[in-house]
Each structure stands twice: as C-alpha cells, then as structure tokens.
Design a protein around this motif. Sequence first.
Motif, PDB file in Angstrom:
ATOM      1  N   MET A  70     110.191  26.748  19.866  1.00 52.08           N
ATOM      2  CA  MET A  70     109.933  28.476  20.033  1.00 52.08           C
ATOM      3  C   MET A  70     108.201  28.290  20.158  1.00 52.08           C
ATOM      4  SD  MET A  70     110.634  30.016  15.605  1.00 52.08           S
ATOM      5  CE  MET A  70     110.156  28.499  14.947  1.00 52.08           C
ATOM      6  N   ASP A  71     107.805  27.823  19.294  1.00 51.31           N
ATOM      7  CA  ASP A  71     106.347  27.769  19.774  1.00 51.31           C
ATOM      8  C   ASP A  71     105.674  28.060  20.674  1.00 51.31           C
ATOM      9  OD1 ASP A  71     106.026  27.817  16.783  1.00 51.31           O
ATOM     10  OD2 ASP A  71     105.097  26.142  16.904  1.00 51.31           O
ATOM     11  N   ALA A  72     106.300  27.478  22.130  1.00 52.24           N
ATOM     12  CA  ALA A  72     106.107  26.582  23.256  1.00 52.24           C
ATOM     13  C   ALA A  72     106.921  27.901  23.733  1.00 52.24           C
ATOM     14  CB  ALA A  72     106.241  25.632  23.519  1.00 52.24           C
ATOM     15  N   LEU A 127     112.015  23.397  26.727  1.00 49.08           N
ATOM     16  CA  LEU A 127     112.941  22.386  26.079  1.00 49.08           C
ATOM     17  C   LEU A 127     113.004  20.730  25.773  1.00 49.08           C
ATOM     18  CD1 LEU A 127     114.467  21.999  23.381  1.00 49.08           C
ATOM     19  CD2 LEU A 127     116.856  23.175  24.446  1.00 49.08           C
ATOM     20  N   HIS A 128     113.302  20.585  27.819  1.00 53.70           N
ATOM     21  CA  HIS A 128     112.914  19.411  28.066  1.00 53.70           C
ATOM     22  C   HIS A 128     112.164  18.902  28.298  1.00 53.70           C
ATOM     23  CE1 HIS A 128     117.693  19.276  29.616  1.00 53.70           C
ATOM     24  NE2 HIS A 128     117.126  20.633  29.718  1.00 53.70           N
ATOM     25  N   LEU A 129     111.276  19.607  28.300  1.00 53.34           N
ATOM     26  CA  LEU A 129     109.915  19.073  28.272  1.00 53.34           C
ATOM     27  C   LEU A 129     109.042  18.701  26.906  1.00 53.34           C
ATOM     28  CD1 LEU A 129     107.735  19.463  30.701  1.00 53.34           C
ATOM     29  CD2 LEU A 129     106.520  21.152  29.894  1.00 53.34           C
ATOM     30  N   SER A 164     116.443  13.680  23.357  1.00 46.79           N
ATOM     31  CA  SER A 164     116.736  14.652  24.715  1.00 46.79           C
ATOM     32  C   SER A 164     117.648  15.553  24.270  1.00 46.79           C
ATOM     33  CB  SER A 164     117.389  13.687  25.964  1.00 46.79           C
ATOM     34  OG  SER A 164     117.898  13.775  26.771  1.00 46.79           O
ATOM     35  N   VAL A 165     118.238  16.303  25.608  1.00 42.13           N
ATOM     36  CA  VAL A 165     119.042  17.625  25.150  1.00 42.13           C
ATOM     37  C   VAL A 165     120.327  17.552  25.506  1.00 42.13           C
ATOM     38  CG1 VAL A 165     119.425  19.897  25.316  1.00 42.13           C
ATOM     39  CG2 VAL A 165     117.410  19.672  25.238  1.00 42.13           C
TER      40      VAL A 165
END
Length: 323
Positions: free
Chosen positions: A146-148, A190-192, A200-201
């Motif tokens: 969220m922050d990213a 998200l992946h990063l 993982s996602v």
Amino acid sequence: MKKLEYIWLDGYKPEPNLRSKVKVTDSSPPDWSFDGSSTQQAEGGSSDCILRPVNEYTGPRNSDKLVMCEVLSPDKNPHPSNTRNACVDLVTDDWWFGFEQEFFFINPEDGTILGWEDGTPRPQGEYYCSVGSRNVRAREVSEAHMDACLEAGIQITGTNAEVALGQWEYCVLGKGIKAADDLWVSRYLLHLICEEYGVSVNLHPKPQKGDWNGSGMHANFSNSEMRDSGTEDLMKAMCDKLGEVHEEGISNYGSDNDMRLTGAHETQDINTFSYGVSDRGASIRIPIYTVENNWHGYLEDRRPASNADPYKIISHIVGTLTK
Ligand code: MG
C-alpha cells in the motif's frame, strides 16, 4: 543519471506476465527495445520489439521511476499482444474505474497458500477483515505494498484481509486509461515487494477448490452522466446492454473464471447474467449508494477474475456502453 525501471506485458496466454528492465540515462524516458523471442512476442530471427513509454511513476527502493510501456512491433505498429492500444482509443478520463484486486499470498517454493502449511485451516468465517495471528497472514506485506503504491502516485483507496485465510484485497481508483496502467503497476509493485519478504502472489481466480472463496477483481465504473445525472432507467439500461454481450464480457474477464463464478461465494453463475440492488450474487451490483443518491453514482461489474487484464475489462465496458 537516473535509473528508470521499464515495465511491460509479455506475450504469454491466456494472461500476460509483467516484465521489466532498468535503463540508466540522464534523459527523459526514450523508446527502448527488448528481445521479444524471450517473451513469446517474436521469432528468434527478427526478435527486436519496441518499448514505448506511456506512463511514469515514482520508483520504489533505489529506482527513480517506474515507466509503464506499450509493446510495438519493429515496424512501430502495436504488437498483437498489446491490449492497451485498443483501450486507449476508447476510454476518456470521463470514465472512472475502481478495481478491487483480490489475491492470495503463497510460499514461492511450493505454492502453498500462507497459513495452509499444516493442511486445511479452520473453515471460512473469521478471516474476513480480521485481526490476530490465528486469522491473518502477511499483513506487513500488504501494508508495504500500500505504501509503495501511494509513493508511486497510484490512488489506493483501501485494503482488507479477505474471506479465505491468506487472501487479501486492495482497491485502486483511477480515471481513463490511467486506471488500467495503475492496476498493472500496482501488481508489479506487489510482486516486487513480495520478493523482499520471501513470499509470492497467486492471482488465479480459484487457487483452492472446495468451500473456499476464489479471487475476483470487481470493476466499479462510472462516467459523468452516471455520476451527475444518473437515473434508474439509465443504470438499468446500462446493465441490460452489458447483459446482451455477457459471453463476450466473460471472454475478456480472465481465464478459469468458470471455477470461481459458480453461484456460490458471493458470485453469480458464469452462464447466467443478472443485476440487482445491493445483490452480491448478481453479475452486476447496483450499489445502495447509487440508489440512495437519487441514482447518481456507479455500477459494480462483479464478473472479472483476479487475473483479468484491466485493459480488456475497460475496452469491454466502455466499448459496449458507447456503441
Ligand atoms: Mg473482496
């Protein structure tokens, strides 16, 4: 010098993967090329594809910018895998989209959903929007994501732990084509971030068979007519129009969606189209907010799967409603 992280969608089917590479330059982002034979976008003999920057975001970690790109063929025409190009011709900033991205956190080694390491957990019920280590996994990853996104300039409007253990959701609001660019970049982030946390996602719409919720990507949408002068007739006419091309919609709303749209777990069956006020078992929900706001507001298409391409979703909705 600046570090620019170029992002694009590859040629894999049914859903593309995200790819990236970093360019170090002191100029604004130029067109760049990549080896399309390594991304299912070209044959080895003539493998150069072109990256054309279309949107920029503040970068995470040590990169200065994330640069969302479209893929062009060597002749500078849109590559066949480029679903953005058709979308950008259809949608204007008059259209607003709120995507509710659901997904599972998994172990990258064996694909186990977080919280499922010792077998099937307690049945669903207490996990949704819950707190406490018995009910939630990887909250810190969701918060870092969220922050990213906020730092990148993506308008995240909320997050929550979802109905199944290990499942989360975040919502992204955007106008016009940027809504879809933002969603793709939010997935990239998200992946990063998951790399940093060793998780993982999983974006599959039904990673766990049985009495467990699948993952969708409800698409809330509106245009200024709906927001400012909507009526019951207008909203219902829009639902009817989308219902007439239900099968075409489903074909644009992500693969394996039949495993999720079963009529259970707050979904309508994939072969049935319906709409209704506040109805989470319908294909399209007319939010109570819209009704109570004198039918000025938005609609929620509940059919798109978690793995859907937002460019295709927008193309379908706007293409259908502006015909
Ligand atoms: Mg949800």
